[in-house]
Every structure is written in structure tokens, then in C-alpha cells.
Design a protein around this motif. Structure first.
Motif, PDB file in Angstrom:
ATOM      1  N   ALA A  61      -2.202  -5.658  -3.687  1.00  0.00           N
ATOM      2  CA  ALA A  61      -1.397  -4.303  -3.534  1.00  0.00           C
ATOM      3  C   ALA A  61      -2.262  -3.614  -2.635  1.00  0.00           C
ATOM      4  O   ALA A  61      -3.238  -3.690  -2.513  1.00  0.00           O
ATOM      5  CB  ALA A  61      -1.512  -3.893  -4.938  1.00  0.00           C
ATOM      6  N   PRO A  62      -1.358  -2.773  -1.891  1.00  0.00           N
ATOM      7  CA  PRO A  62      -1.945  -1.868  -1.019  1.00  0.00           C
ATOM      8  C   PRO A  62      -2.764  -0.823  -1.688  1.00  0.00           C
ATOM      9  O   PRO A  62      -2.778  -0.303  -2.930  1.00  0.00           O
ATOM     10  CB  PRO A  62      -0.733  -1.185  -0.025  1.00  0.00           C
ATOM     11  CG  PRO A  62       0.313  -1.231  -1.034  1.00  0.00           C
ATOM     12  CD  PRO A  62       0.080  -2.764  -1.889  1.00  0.00           C
ATOM     13  N   GLU A  63      -3.751  -0.279  -0.934  1.00  0.00           N
ATOM     14  CA  GLU A  63      -4.598   0.752  -1.623  1.00  0.00           C
ATOM     15  C   GLU A  63      -3.955   1.966  -1.718  1.00  0.00           C
ATOM     16  O   GLU A  63      -3.090   2.492  -1.024  1.00  0.00           O
ATOM     17  CB  GLU A  63      -5.722   1.085  -0.746  1.00  0.00           C
ATOM     18  CG  GLU A  63      -6.673  -0.245  -0.420  1.00  0.00           C
ATOM     19  CD  GLU A  63      -7.788   0.201   0.261  1.00  0.00           C
ATOM     20  OE1 GLU A  63      -8.140   1.460   0.453  1.00  0.00           O
ATOM     21  OE2 GLU A  63      -8.655  -0.694   0.711  1.00  0.00           O
ATOM     22  N   ALA A  64      -4.237   2.373  -3.110  1.00  0.00           N
ATOM     23  CA  ALA A  64      -3.535   3.880  -3.294  1.00  0.00           C
ATOM     24  C   ALA A  64      -3.945   4.924  -2.553  1.00  0.00           C
ATOM     25  O   ALA A  64      -5.118   5.150  -2.191  1.00  0.00           O
ATOM     26  CB  ALA A  64      -3.424   4.312  -4.793  1.00  0.00           C
TER      27      ALA A  64
END
Length: 98
Positions: A61-64
Motif C-alpha cells: 500500500a502507498p504510504e499515507a
């Protein structure tokens, strides 16, 4: 006069391209058998089973990114508006009078 000659040239070119078309019988409809081969026959020669790719995972998942606050957003919008007004004013100064 230029527009008329350009229009004439474009019309002549389109008629020339239309005249180059083939006159084959276009009344035959395309069927799935004549357009592409069915998937089963395309995969017949493949005897190997699919292999999982270890580098691809469904959990990546992409970093928040921290959401911008309302104050940060309004400051950014004001900066953009100021730059737009400065650019518009600069463009008016460079435009010769008509």
C-alpha cells in the motif's frame, strides 16, 4: 482567398483518399469465428501452470500522506491567486495597445 484554396485542397485530398478504398463486398457481417480465435484454442498449446510472482504482493500500500489543514489549504490558494494576478498584470503590460 487562402481559405478557399485550402478548403479546395482538403476536399480534393479527401476525395482522393475515398477513391483509393477497396470495393470488396462489405455486406458480410463479422462473426466471432472470423474476427478472433476463441480463448480455448489460443491456449491449447500451453501446458505449463501459472506461477506466482514473489515480488508482487497484494498488501503493498502507498504510504499515507498527512492531510493538509484548512489553514494550509487557504494559504496555498491565496499564493496561487497572487501569482495568477501578477502574471495577468505582467501580461497586460507587455501587450501592445491596439
Amino acid at each position: 482567398m487562402r481559405k478557399l484554396s485550402a478548403l479546395t485542397a482538403a476536399t480534393a485530398a479527401s476525395l482522393l483518399l475515398a477513391a483509393c478504398g477497396s470495393a470488396d463486398d462489405a455486406s458480410t457481417e463479422a462473426t466471432a469465428d472470423s474476427v478472433e480465435m476463441p480463448a480455448d484454442s489460443a491456449l491449447e498449446p500451453v501446458d505449463e501452470a501459472p506461477v506466482a510472482d514473489p515480488s508482487a504482493t497484494a498488501t503493498d500500500a502507498p504510504e499515507a500522506v498527512a492531510p493538509a489543514t484548512a489553514d494550509q489549504a487557504s494559504e496555498a490558494a491565496a499564493d496561487v491567486a497572487d501569482k495568477a494576478l501578477a502574471a495577468a498584470a505582467e501580461g497586460e503590460e507587455e501587450t501592445p495597445a491596439q
